[in-house]
Scaffold this motif. Structure first.
Motif, PDB file in Angstrom:
ATOM      1  N   VAL A   1      -1.843   3.469  18.193  1.00 17.65           N
ATOM      2  CA  VAL A   1      -2.870   2.496  17.816  1.00 17.65           C
ATOM      3  C   VAL A   1      -2.884   2.317  16.300  1.00 17.65           C
ATOM      4  CG1 VAL A   1      -5.347   2.020  17.785  1.00 17.65           C
ATOM      5  CG2 VAL A   1      -4.277   2.951  19.855  1.00 17.65           C
ATOM      6  N   LEU A   2      -2.811   3.428  15.563  1.00 20.77           N
ATOM      7  CA  LEU A   2      -2.788   3.337  14.105  1.00 20.77           C
ATOM      8  C   LEU A   2      -1.514   2.667  13.613  1.00 20.77           C
ATOM      9  CD1 LEU A   2      -4.196   6.847  13.148  1.00 20.77           C
ATOM     10  CD2 LEU A   2      -5.362   4.652  12.941  1.00 20.77           C
ATOM     11  N   ARG A   3      -0.409   2.922  14.300  1.00 18.89           N
ATOM     12  CA  ARG A   3       0.856   2.298  13.890  1.00 18.89           C
ATOM     13  C   ARG A   3       0.773   0.783  14.003  1.00 18.89           C
ATOM     14  NH1 ARG A   3       5.206   1.057  17.099  1.00 18.89           N
ATOM     15  NH2 ARG A   3       4.494   2.457  18.751  1.00 18.89           N
ATOM     16  N   ARG A   4       0.150   0.285  15.069  1.00 15.00           N
ATOM     17  CA  ARG A   4       0.006  -1.173  15.222  1.00 15.00           C
ATOM     18  C   ARG A   4      -0.936  -1.744  14.162  1.00 15.00           C
ATOM     19  NH1 ARG A   4       0.547   0.359  20.757  1.00 15.00           N
ATOM     20  NH2 ARG A   4      -1.695   0.666  21.016  1.00 15.00           N
ATOM     21  N   ARG A   5      -2.011  -1.019  13.850  1.00 18.52           N
ATOM     22  CA  ARG A   5      -2.914  -1.481  12.786  1.00 18.52           C
ATOM     23  C   ARG A   5      -2.197  -1.501  11.442  1.00 18.52           C
ATOM     24  NH1 ARG A   5      -8.278   2.216  13.993  1.00 18.52           N
ATOM     25  NH2 ARG A   5      -8.795   1.371  16.055  1.00 18.52           N
ATOM     26  N   LEU A   6      -1.401  -0.469  11.199  1.00 19.79           N
ATOM     27  CA  LEU A   6      -0.675  -0.389   9.934  1.00 19.79           C
ATOM     28  C   LEU A   6       0.341  -1.515   9.831  1.00 19.79           C
ATOM     29  CD1 LEU A   6      -0.159   1.168   7.332  1.00 19.79           C
ATOM     30  CD2 LEU A   6       1.383   2.674   8.594  1.00 19.79           C
ATOM     31  N   ARG A   7       0.968  -1.862  10.937  1.00 19.52           N
ATOM     32  CA  ARG A   7       1.928  -2.973  10.932  1.00 19.52           C
ATOM     33  C   ARG A   7       1.227  -4.273  10.508  1.00 19.52           C
ATOM     34  NH1 ARG A   7       6.682  -5.017  13.556  1.00 19.52           N
ATOM     35  NH2 ARG A   7       6.911  -7.095  12.674  1.00 19.52           N
ATOM     36  N   ARG A   8       0.008  -4.482  11.027  1.00 19.10           N
ATOM     37  CA  ARG A   8      -0.722  -5.706  10.690  1.00 19.10           C
ATOM     38  C   ARG A   8      -1.163  -5.708   9.228  1.00 19.10           C
ATOM     39  NH1 ARG A   8      -3.055  -4.762  15.893  1.00 19.10           N
ATOM     40  NH2 ARG A   8      -4.926  -3.840  14.937  1.00 19.10           N
ATOM     41  N   LYS A   9      -1.369  -4.497   8.661  1.00 20.93           N
ATOM     42  CA  LYS A   9      -1.849  -4.392   7.288  1.00 20.93           C
ATOM     43  C   LYS A   9      -0.737  -4.088   6.295  1.00 20.93           C
ATOM     44  CE  LYS A   9      -6.279  -5.021   8.067  1.00 20.93           C
ATOM     45  NZ  LYS A   9      -7.045  -6.113   7.439  1.00 20.93           N
ATOM     46  N   ALA A  10       0.517  -4.085   6.756  1.00 19.17           N
ATOM     47  CA  ALA A  10       1.629  -3.799   5.854  1.00 19.17           C
ATOM     48  C   ALA A  10       1.573  -4.761   4.669  1.00 19.17           C
ATOM     49  CB  ALA A  10       2.955  -3.938   6.587  1.00 19.17           C
ATOM     50  N   GLY A  11       1.708  -4.240   3.504  1.00 23.93           N
ATOM     51  CA  GLY A  11       1.576  -5.046   2.297  1.00 23.93           C
ATOM     52  C   GLY A  11       0.295  -4.753   1.556  1.00 23.93           C
ATOM     53  N   LEU A  12      -0.713  -4.211   2.273  1.00 26.76           N
ATOM     54  CA  LEU A  12      -1.977  -3.835   1.627  1.00 26.76           C
ATOM     55  C   LEU A  12      -1.934  -2.343   1.324  1.00 26.76           C
ATOM     56  CD1 LEU A  12      -4.485  -5.883   3.831  1.00 26.76           C
ATOM     57  CD2 LEU A  12      -3.503  -6.507   1.615  1.00 26.76           C
ATOM     58  N   VAL A  13      -1.080  -1.985   0.394  1.00 24.35           N
ATOM     59  CA  VAL A  13      -0.857  -0.583   0.046  1.00 24.35           C
ATOM     60  C   VAL A  13      -1.118  -0.414  -1.451  1.00 24.35           C
ATOM     61  CG1 VAL A  13       0.787   1.326  -0.002  1.00 24.35           C
ATOM     62  CG2 VAL A  13       0.853  -0.328   1.884  1.00 24.35           C
ATOM     63  N   ARG A  14      -1.944   0.555  -1.780  1.00 23.25           N
ATOM     64  CA  ARG A  14      -2.318   0.802  -3.173  1.00 23.25           C
ATOM     65  C   ARG A  14      -1.718   2.120  -3.640  1.00 23.25           C
ATOM     66  NH1 ARG A  14      -6.853   3.255  -5.901  1.00 23.25           N
ATOM     67  NH2 ARG A  14      -7.189   2.250  -7.924  1.00 23.25           N
ATOM     68  N   ASN A  15      -1.115   2.107  -4.800  1.00 23.30           N
ATOM     69  CA  ASN A  15      -0.611   3.343  -5.401  1.00 23.30           C
ATOM     70  C   ASN A  15      -1.776   3.995  -6.136  1.00 23.30           C
ATOM     71  OD1 ASN A  15       1.252   5.309  -6.024  1.00 23.30           O
ATOM     72  ND2 ASN A  15       2.016   4.255  -7.832  1.00 23.30           N
ATOM     73  N   ASP A  16      -2.484   4.855  -5.435  1.00 22.89           N
ATOM     74  CA  ASP A  16      -3.741   5.411  -5.922  1.00 22.89           C
ATOM     75  C   ASP A  16      -3.463   6.631  -6.808  1.00 22.89           C
ATOM     76  OD1 ASP A  16      -6.250   6.675  -6.216  1.00 22.89           O
ATOM     77  OD2 ASP A  16      -6.942   5.872  -4.297  1.00 22.89           O
ATOM     78  N   PRO A  17      -3.849   6.572  -8.062  1.00 24.37           N
ATOM     79  CA  PRO A  17      -3.592   7.715  -8.952  1.00 24.37           C
ATOM     80  C   PRO A  17      -4.531   8.890  -8.716  1.00 24.37           C
ATOM     81  CG  PRO A  17      -4.815   6.044 -10.138  1.00 24.37           C
ATOM     82  CD  PRO A  17      -4.507   5.461  -8.787  1.00 24.37           C
ATOM     83  N   ARG A  18      -5.602   8.694  -7.901  1.00 22.86           N
ATOM     84  CA  ARG A  18      -6.606   9.733  -7.703  1.00 22.86           C
ATOM     85  C   ARG A  18      -6.584  10.349  -6.313  1.00 22.86           C
ATOM     86  NH1 ARG A  18      -8.691  11.849 -11.935  1.00 22.86           N
ATOM     87  NH2 ARG A  18     -10.357  12.604 -10.590  1.00 22.86           N
ATOM     88  N   ALA A  19      -5.971   9.708  -5.337  1.00 28.48           N
ATOM     89  CA  ALA A  19      -6.133  10.131  -3.946  1.00 28.48           C
ATOM     90  C   ALA A  19      -5.605  11.536  -3.685  1.00 28.48           C
ATOM     91  CB  ALA A  19      -5.455   9.130  -3.018  1.00 28.48           C
ATOM     92  N   SER A  20      -4.440  11.862  -4.201  1.00 28.49           N
ATOM     93  CA  SER A  20      -3.814  13.143  -3.867  1.00 28.49           C
ATOM     94  C   SER A  20      -4.345  14.271  -4.740  1.00 28.49           C
ATOM     95  CB  SER A  20      -2.302  13.055  -4.040  1.00 28.49           C
ATOM     96  OG  SER A  20      -1.707  14.341  -3.866  1.00 28.49           O
ATOM     97  N   PRO A  21      -4.659  15.413  -4.150  1.00 26.27           N
ATOM     98  CA  PRO A  21      -5.092  16.558  -4.955  1.00 26.27           C
ATOM     99  C   PRO A  21      -3.975  17.141  -5.816  1.00 26.27           C
ATOM    100  CG  PRO A  21      -4.881  17.175  -2.641  1.00 26.27           C
ATOM    101  CD  PRO A  21      -4.738  15.693  -2.701  1.00 26.27           C
ATOM    102  N   THR A  22      -2.731  16.706  -5.598  1.00 20.96           N
ATOM    103  CA  THR A  22      -1.624  17.191  -6.414  1.00 20.96           C
ATOM    104  C   THR A  22      -1.635  16.601  -7.814  1.00 20.96           C
ATOM    105  OG1 THR A  22      -0.115  15.401  -5.792  1.00 20.96           O
ATOM    106  CG2 THR A  22      -0.178  17.339  -4.346  1.00 20.96           C
ATOM    107  N   GLY A  23      -2.339  15.467  -8.000  1.00 18.44           N
ATOM    108  CA  GLY A  23      -2.306  14.768  -9.275  1.00 18.44           C
ATOM    109  C   GLY A  23      -1.203  13.740  -9.354  1.00 18.44           C
ATOM    110  N   PHE A  24      -0.315  13.689  -8.349  1.00 15.80           N
ATOM    111  CA  PHE A  24       0.718  12.663  -8.292  1.00 15.80           C
ATOM    112  C   PHE A  24       0.119  11.399  -7.683  1.00 15.80           C
ATOM    113  CE2 PHE A  24       3.292  15.866  -9.638  1.00 15.80           C
ATOM    114  CZ  PHE A  24       4.648  15.794  -9.337  1.00 15.80           C
ATOM    115  N   PRO A  25       0.530  10.208  -8.119  1.00 12.56           N
ATOM    116  CA  PRO A  25       0.095   8.989  -7.438  1.00 12.56           C
ATOM    117  C   PRO A  25       0.512   9.020  -5.961  1.00 12.56           C
ATOM    118  CG  PRO A  25       1.125   8.464  -9.543  1.00 12.56           C
ATOM    119  CD  PRO A  25       1.388   9.917  -9.294  1.00 12.56           C
TER     120      PRO A  25
END
Length: 472
Positions: A326-350
């Motif tokens: 179900v998530l894979r189909r939702r992700l397919r519909r939203k492909a292209g709406l991807v943000r390189n988030d500098p804060r999301a990962s606790p590693t500090g990597f984008p």
């Protein structure tokens, strides 16, 4: 020692990327390897994925079939005894925890990690002679020796590693292939001299014969790091995957001072582009990743001197992907709406976060999730004032993180990748009161790979689509 260049096809044209937690599972890697290209399983958190799938009753019996082939049956039997639930646990029942990674180690944890990596690679290699690799994150150093040994017991043809500087992996693979104790250094904040390792004889209780040594591909983003690793036989890999910032998951931060654009994403410039001529001059094979699965990508890579390309996102959306359907189909519909988030990962990597409703990409979902760190794969070890070692994660409760000596602002906006990525493959934890972990989805930012692919496509469709475009 076995010849490291023996085994299936030395230089595949196409490498299927090792993605997320369980997205690149054994079914996907097997499907790609059966086409003759390099199928890769993700080696991240395989201990917890095996344990949770066994608690679901192992539908189809694949994991139990793999464990029946483990070379030391009593170890596989202990793992089954701890985690297998015939018929599966009742809906909403929390999963039993697994031993957390730590410098002191855990015999039960090492057994589970070795068995889990063995099972995943065993199933990926079952029934064909195509090449299979396993992908690890250098950041998760505490798991690497046991994980790599388990994969090697199953005959992994390649080990790939990124998210750091994997300078000690060639020696580790050499030692483990010879059934010798293997150790690597562990980065400990404010401390030094710490290591993690595994002694195959002590773990198994017997000495097995030498193992084939898998080829090692270092995933890097710059020609400078490639040259550093290639400088000596102790650190030299068998090849490189050169990754651009548009690839999914984690990416290297920009070189120099980080500048954010109007959307709050890191700005990359000429300094962040690898000089491919300098990479080629090192004399080792290399593959290009991040935006090369699109039309013309393979031709561009070959023209630059590469041996081929690594492709991730196109495989993440195929039928054999480990993503929840179900998530894979939702992700397919939203492909292209991807943000390189500098804060999301606790590693500090984008980290690339896909904007999909109901996931941790949404601020209200993020704020509704209680902050906790109960898996801890991305925890950072640190040395305390008394010389003992503690562990902290920027995604844990802020007050806890602050008590461990770090400023509160470092924790702002951090997502729990461990729990979110497990939820994305249908293995999210259930907690008291009916709370279920929300998923977190990632994808590359260049989605041109979808051009020409049907709505419901297979891994073999991706391979043929890319190779036909390049007339190969």
């Amino acid at each position: 020692m076995a010849d490291p260049t023996s085994g299936p096809r030395i230089r595949p044209v196409l490498i299927q990327g090792g993605m997320g937690v369980g997205v690149s599972g054994w079914r996907l890697a097997r499907a790609v390897a059966m086409t003759g290209q390099l199928g890769v399983v993700s080696g991240t958190a395989l201990d917890v994925t095996l344990a949770r799938r066994l608690q679901l009753g192992d539908p189809g019996g694949d994991l139990r079939r793999a464990l029946a082939s483990f070379p030391v049956p009593e170890i596989a039997e202990r793992v089954l005894g701890r985690y297998f639930v015939p018929g599966g646990t009742a809906e909403g029942v929390p999963y039993r925890p697994v031993p957390r990674l730590g410098l002191r180690g855990s015999h039960a944890g090492d057994e589970l990690t070795v068995v889990a990596n063995f099972a995943e690679v065993f199933l990926a290699k079952e029934g064909h002679d195509g090449p299979v690799g396993v992908n690890y994150l250098e950041k998760i150093q505490l798991a690497t020796p046991a994980a790599a040994y388990g994969a090697m017991l199953a005959g992994a043809d390649y080990v790939l590693m990124g998210a750091g500087i994997p300078a000690e992996i060639p020696r580790l693979l050499d030692d483990l292939a010879g059934q010798r104790p293997g150790r690597i250094s562990v980065a400990v904040a404010d401390g030094e001299g710490h290591t993690a390792g595994i002694d195959p004889v002590a773990l198994l209780g017997r000495r097995l014969g030498p193992l084939p040594r898998p080829r090692f591909l270092a995933i890097v983003s710059s020609h400078v790091l490639a040259a550093y690793l290639a400088r000596t036989s102790l650190t030299r890999p068998d090849g490189f995957v050169i990754e651009t910032p548009v690839a999914g998951g984690h990416s290297a931060p920009p070189r120099g001072r980080t500048v954010l654009d109007a959307a709050g994403e890191p700005v990359y410039g000429p300094r962040d582009e690898a000089d491919l001529a300098k990479v080629a001059a090192l004399g080792l094979p290399f593959w290009l990743a991040g935006g090369y699965g699109t039309p013309g990508g393979l031709e561009r890579a070959l023209a630059a001197g590469a041996d081929g390309i690594q492709v991730g996102s196109a495989f993440a959306l195929c039928r054999e992907s480990g993503l929840d359907p179900v998530l894979r189909r939702r992700l397919r519909r939203k492909a292209g709406l991807v943000r390189n988030d500098p804060r999301a990962s606790p590693t500090g990597f984008p980290f690339k976060v896909a904007a999909v409703p109901g996931t941790l990409s949404e601020q209200d979902v993020y704020e509704a999730r209680p902050r906790l760190c109960d898996l801890g794969y991305l925890r950072t070890p640190y040395e305390k004032a008394d010389g003992s070692v503690g562990y902290r994660c920027a995604a844990e409760p802020v007050d806890v993180y602050v008590r461990k000596g770090r400023p509160a602002e470092e924790a702002d906006g951090r997502r729990c990748l461990c729990n979110g990525l497990l939820a994305a493959i249908g293995l999210g934890q259930h907690r008291t009161g009916g709370y279920a972990e929300p998923p977190l989805l990632t994808l590359g930012q260049d989605t041109g790979f979808l051009d020409g692919l049907p709505d419901d496509y297979s891994a073999a469709d991706v391979v043929s689509h890319i190779l036909l475009q390049a007339h190969l």
